[in-house]
Design a protein around this motif. Structure first.
Motif, PDB file in Angstrom:
ATOM      1  N   GLY A   1       0.848  -1.201   0.000  1.00  7.32           N
ATOM      2  CA  GLY A   1       0.000   0.000   0.000  1.00  7.32           C
ATOM      3  C   GLY A   1       0.876   1.240   0.000  1.00  7.32           C
ATOM      4  O   GLY A   1       2.102   1.162   0.159  1.00  7.32           O
ATOM      5  N   SER A   2       0.246   2.409  -0.149  1.00  2.66           N
ATOM      6  CA  SER A   2       1.052   3.636  -0.201  1.00  2.66           C
ATOM      7  C   SER A   2       1.580   4.031   1.178  1.00  2.66           C
ATOM      8  O   SER A   2       2.624   4.677   1.285  1.00  2.66           O
ATOM      9  N   THR A   3       0.889   3.616   2.245  1.00  4.95           N
ATOM     10  CA  THR A   3       1.289   4.048   3.591  1.00  4.95           C
ATOM     11  C   THR A   3       2.720   3.645   3.986  1.00  4.95           C
ATOM     12  O   THR A   3       3.475   4.499   4.439  1.00  4.95           O
ATOM     13  N   PRO A   4       3.121   2.378   3.810  1.00 12.62           N
ATOM     14  CA  PRO A   4       4.477   2.025   4.277  1.00 12.62           C
ATOM     15  C   PRO A   4       5.602   2.423   3.326  1.00 12.62           C
ATOM     16  O   PRO A   4       6.773   2.166   3.630  1.00 12.62           O
TER      17      PRO A   4
ATOM     18  N   ALA B   1      -8.469   0.795  -6.969  1.00 15.40           N
ATOM     19  CA  ALA B   1      -8.576   0.959  -8.433  1.00 15.40           C
ATOM     20  C   ALA B   1      -7.562   1.980  -8.937  1.00 15.40           C
ATOM     21  O   ALA B   1      -7.174   1.943 -10.100  1.00 15.40           O
ATOM     22  N   ARG B   2      -7.106   2.895  -8.042  1.00 16.99           N
ATOM     23  CA  ARG B   2      -6.161   3.909  -8.482  1.00 16.99           C
ATOM     24  C   ARG B   2      -4.839   3.299  -8.968  1.00 16.99           C
ATOM     25  O   ARG B   2      -4.132   3.925  -9.744  1.00 16.99           O
ATOM     26  N   PHE B   3      -4.555   2.109  -8.528  1.00 17.72           N
ATOM     27  CA  PHE B   3      -3.312   1.459  -8.970  1.00 17.72           C
ATOM     28  C   PHE B   3      -3.507   0.669 -10.264  1.00 17.72           C
ATOM     29  O   PHE B   3      -2.558   0.284 -10.926  1.00 17.72           O
TER      30      PHE B   3
ATOM     31  N   LEU C   1       1.845  -9.796   4.274  1.00 13.81           N
ATOM     32  CA  LEU C   1       0.486 -10.046   4.743  1.00 13.81           C
ATOM     33  C   LEU C   1      -0.407 -10.712   3.711  1.00 13.81           C
ATOM     34  O   LEU C   1      -1.236 -11.558   4.048  1.00 13.81           O
ATOM     35  N   ASP C   2      -0.286 -10.254   2.444  1.00 17.06           N
ATOM     36  CA  ASP C   2      -1.342 -10.635   1.510  1.00 17.06           C
ATOM     37  C   ASP C   2      -0.890 -10.531   0.054  1.00 17.06           C
ATOM     38  O   ASP C   2       0.186 -10.012  -0.235  1.00 17.06           O
ATOM     39  N   GLU C   3      -1.740 -11.020  -0.832  1.00 15.36           N
ATOM     40  CA  GLU C   3      -1.457 -10.963  -2.271  1.00 15.36           C
ATOM     41  C   GLU C   3      -2.784 -11.094  -3.023  1.00 15.36           C
ATOM     42  O   GLU C   3      -3.717 -11.754  -2.548  1.00 15.36           O
TER      43      GLU C   3
ATOM     44  N   LEU D   1       1.580  -2.822   9.780  1.00 15.67           N
ATOM     45  CA  LEU D   1       0.233  -2.831   9.197  1.00 15.67           C
ATOM     46  C   LEU D   1      -0.143  -1.456   8.675  1.00 15.67           C
ATOM     47  O   LEU D   1       0.250  -0.438   9.247  1.00 15.67           O
ATOM     48  N   GLY D   2      -0.933  -1.427   7.604  1.00 16.22           N
ATOM     49  CA  GLY D   2      -1.654  -0.221   7.214  1.00 16.22           C
ATOM     50  C   GLY D   2      -3.102  -0.436   7.630  1.00 16.22           C
ATOM     51  O   GLY D   2      -3.422  -1.387   8.353  1.00 16.22           O
ATOM     52  N   ILE D   3      -3.985   0.428   7.177  1.00 17.65           N
ATOM     53  CA  ILE D   3      -5.410   0.244   7.480  1.00 17.65           C
ATOM     54  C   ILE D   3      -6.221   0.695   6.267  1.00 17.65           C
ATOM     55  O   ILE D   3      -5.906   1.717   5.648  1.00 17.65           O
TER      56      ILE D   3
ATOM     57  N   GLN E   1      -8.463  10.863   4.991  1.00 17.31           N
ATOM     58  CA  GLN E   1      -9.396   9.801   4.546  1.00 17.31           C
ATOM     59  C   GLN E   1      -9.321   8.569   5.452  1.00 17.31           C
ATOM     60  O   GLN E   1     -10.241   7.747   5.458  1.00 17.31           O
ATOM     61  N   LYS E   2      -8.252   8.466   6.262  1.00 11.17           N
ATOM     62  CA  LYS E   2      -8.132   7.319   7.176  1.00 11.17           C
ATOM     63  C   LYS E   2      -8.670   7.643   8.574  1.00 11.17           C
ATOM     64  O   LYS E   2      -8.779   6.752   9.417  1.00 11.17           O
ATOM     65  N   ALA E   3      -8.991   8.923   8.829  1.00 12.84           N
ATOM     66  CA  ALA E   3      -9.364   9.341  10.188  1.00 12.84           C
ATOM     67  C   ALA E   3     -10.547   8.551  10.781  1.00 12.84           C
ATOM     68  O   ALA E   3     -10.466   8.120  11.946  1.00 12.84           O
TER      69      ALA E   3
ATOM     70  N   GLY F   1     -11.483   0.052   7.656  1.00 11.39           N
ATOM     71  CA  GLY F   1     -10.959  -0.456   8.932  1.00 11.39           C
ATOM     72  C   GLY F   1     -10.274  -1.807   8.827  1.00 11.39           C
ATOM     73  O   GLY F   1      -9.941  -2.410   9.841  1.00 11.39           O
ATOM     74  N   HIS F   2     -10.042  -2.277   7.596  1.00 14.87           N
ATOM     75  CA  HIS F   2      -9.425  -3.610   7.498  1.00 14.87           C
ATOM     76  C   HIS F   2      -7.921  -3.571   7.721  1.00 14.87           C
ATOM     77  O   HIS F   2      -7.268  -2.563   7.483  1.00 14.87           O
ATOM     78  N   ILE F   3      -7.387  -4.683   8.197  1.00 17.42           N
ATOM     79  CA  ILE F   3      -5.939  -4.907   8.231  1.00 17.42           C
ATOM     80  C   ILE F   3      -5.677  -6.088   7.310  1.00 17.42           C
ATOM     81  O   ILE F   3      -6.472  -7.025   7.248  1.00 17.42           O
ATOM     82  N   ALA F   4      -4.540  -6.029   6.603  1.00 16.30           N
ATOM     83  CA  ALA F   4      -4.262  -6.964   5.503  1.00 16.30           C
ATOM     84  C   ALA F   4      -5.484  -6.911   4.581  1.00 16.30           C
ATOM     85  O   ALA F   4      -5.909  -5.821   4.195  1.00 16.30           O
ATOM     86  N   PHE F   5      -6.086  -8.053   4.252  1.00 16.61           N
ATOM     87  CA  PHE F   5      -7.345  -7.989   3.480  1.00 16.61           C
ATOM     88  C   PHE F   5      -8.478  -8.586   4.310  1.00 16.61           C
ATOM     89  O   PHE F   5      -9.375  -9.223   3.784  1.00 16.61           O
ATOM     90  N   ASN F   6      -8.420  -8.384   5.619  1.00 10.77           N
ATOM     91  CA  ASN F   6      -9.496  -8.872   6.487  1.00 10.77           C
ATOM     92  C   ASN F   6     -10.622  -7.862   6.501  1.00 10.77           C
ATOM     93  O   ASN F   6     -10.656  -6.927   7.314  1.00 10.77           O
TER      94      ASN F   6
HETATM   95  C1  GLP Z   1      -4.741  -2.807   0.964  1.00 15.28           C
HETATM   96  C2  GLP Z   1      -3.792  -3.737   1.726  1.00 15.28           C
HETATM   97  C3  GLP Z   1      -3.677  -3.322   3.169  1.00 15.28           C
HETATM   98  C4  GLP Z   1      -3.396  -1.845   3.267  1.00 15.28           C
HETATM   99  C5  GLP Z   1      -4.529  -1.057   2.636  1.00 15.28           C
HETATM  100  C6  GLP Z   1      -4.342   0.439   2.720  1.00 15.28           C
HETATM  101  O1  GLP Z   1      -6.058  -3.120   1.140  1.00 15.28           O
HETATM  102  N1  GLP Z   1      -4.207  -5.095   1.657  1.00 15.28           N
HETATM  103  O2  GLP Z   1      -2.636  -4.071   3.788  1.00 15.28           O
HETATM  104  O3  GLP Z   1      -3.245  -1.464   4.606  1.00 15.28           O
HETATM  105  O4  GLP Z   1      -4.563  -1.431   1.266  1.00 15.28           O
HETATM  106  O5  GLP Z   1      -3.585   0.901   1.644  1.00 15.28           O
HETATM  107  P1  GLP Z   1      -2.955   2.340   1.540  1.00 15.28           P
HETATM  108  O6  GLP Z   1      -1.781   2.345   2.443  1.00 15.28           O
HETATM  109  O7  GLP Z   1      -2.536   2.460   0.096  1.00 15.28           O
HETATM  110  O8  GLP Z   1      -3.998   3.300   1.915  1.00 15.28           O
END
Ligand code: GLP
Length: 258
Positions: free
Chosen positions: A37-40, A166-168, A66-68, A131-133, A201-203, A137-142
């Protein structure tokens, strides 16, 4: 949960990189759980800089992502394997054989998911999970309604996630509908967890995760149950927190505060 509010994205990234460096300093062969994701991205840029300029060493590190996306080969520019390669792995000295990213193209997902969980255990468990979010409110793709005890498995992405991501891709139609993801239960087994969030947008998701009830509707809220979870978030992402004053007060009163 420890909440660290930073001025901006840059400070968030540098603070997070210091946490990673501290973990590696204490345990050079640490197992890191990594996110995309863009956050890390800023965190990874800072780790690359520390590797080049300060000799931060990854030669004994193992990483688990975390995921794919299901259906994307490693060579696809939007696959998370490709993302990690481009934005971190090819710039640092983590050995290739120590890098684990869930497969988006296996012929047997059930067996692969079990093997992934087993590899994490065999490597001694995750020492630090980044983790991002998601905006939901999901973490990974939960996605919302995921079991808080869930393990690595296939998830169907929520419409909101597909639109966000979709932006990617060229359009929402090109975003894969399924993903292979560590479960909330898998994530909670990490010894230390560090969630990053940036931007207004994450607030709402950040406020729900930190101050709302623990609920499968906001899977990041499960971190409230973890004994060593921290959130490093910038001011915009923190803007809906009711206890913001308190978190800033705690930071100011830390014994080693500047
Ligand atoms: C995806 C990933 C998450 C990530 C989230 C937020 O859904 N699976 O791990 O935290 O995007 O992405 P971004 O950091 O680009 O906002």
């Amino acid at each position: 949960m420890e909440v660290i509010v930073t001025r901006d994205y840059d400070e968030m990234s540098k603070t997070a990189a210091r946490v990673v460096a501290q973990v590696l300093n204490l345990k050079p062969n640490a197992v890191l759980g990594l996110a995309t994701g863009s956050t890390p991205l800023g965190l990874y840029r800072e780790l690359i800089r520390m590797h080049r300029e300060e000799g931060l060493d990854f030669s004994q590190v193992t990483t688990f992502n975390l995921d794919e996306y299901v259906g994307l080969p490693r060579t696809h520019p939007q696959s998370y394997y490709y993302f990690m390669q481009e934005n971190l792995f090819k710039h640092i000295n983590v050995p290739k054989q120590n890098i684990y990213v869930p497969s988006g193209t296996t012929s047997n997902y059930a067996a692969f998911c079990q093997w992934y969980e087993q590899r994490i255990r065999e490597c001694g468990g995750i020492d630090l999970q980044v983790l991002g979010i998601g905006t939901d409110g999901h973490i990974a793709f939960n996605e919302p309604s995921s079991s808080l005890g869930s393990r690595t498995r296939i998830k169907t992405l929520a419409r909101q996630t597909i639109e966000d991501n979709a932006r990617f891709f060229g359009s929402p139609d090109e975003v894969p509908v399924y993903a292979i993801t560590m479960g909330v239960g898998t994530i909670l087994e990490a010894r230390k967890i560090m969630l990053l969030a940036s931007g207004r947008q994450k607030a709402p998701a950040v406020a729900a995760a930190i101050e709302g009830p623990v609920t499968s509707m906001i899977t990041a809220s499960a971190l409230q149950l973890h004994r060593d979870a921290m959130c490093i978030i910038d001011r915009e992402a923190a803007s809906q927190l009711k206890m913001l004053d308190y978190y800033e007060w705690v930071q100011a009163k830390m014994p080693n505060a500047p």
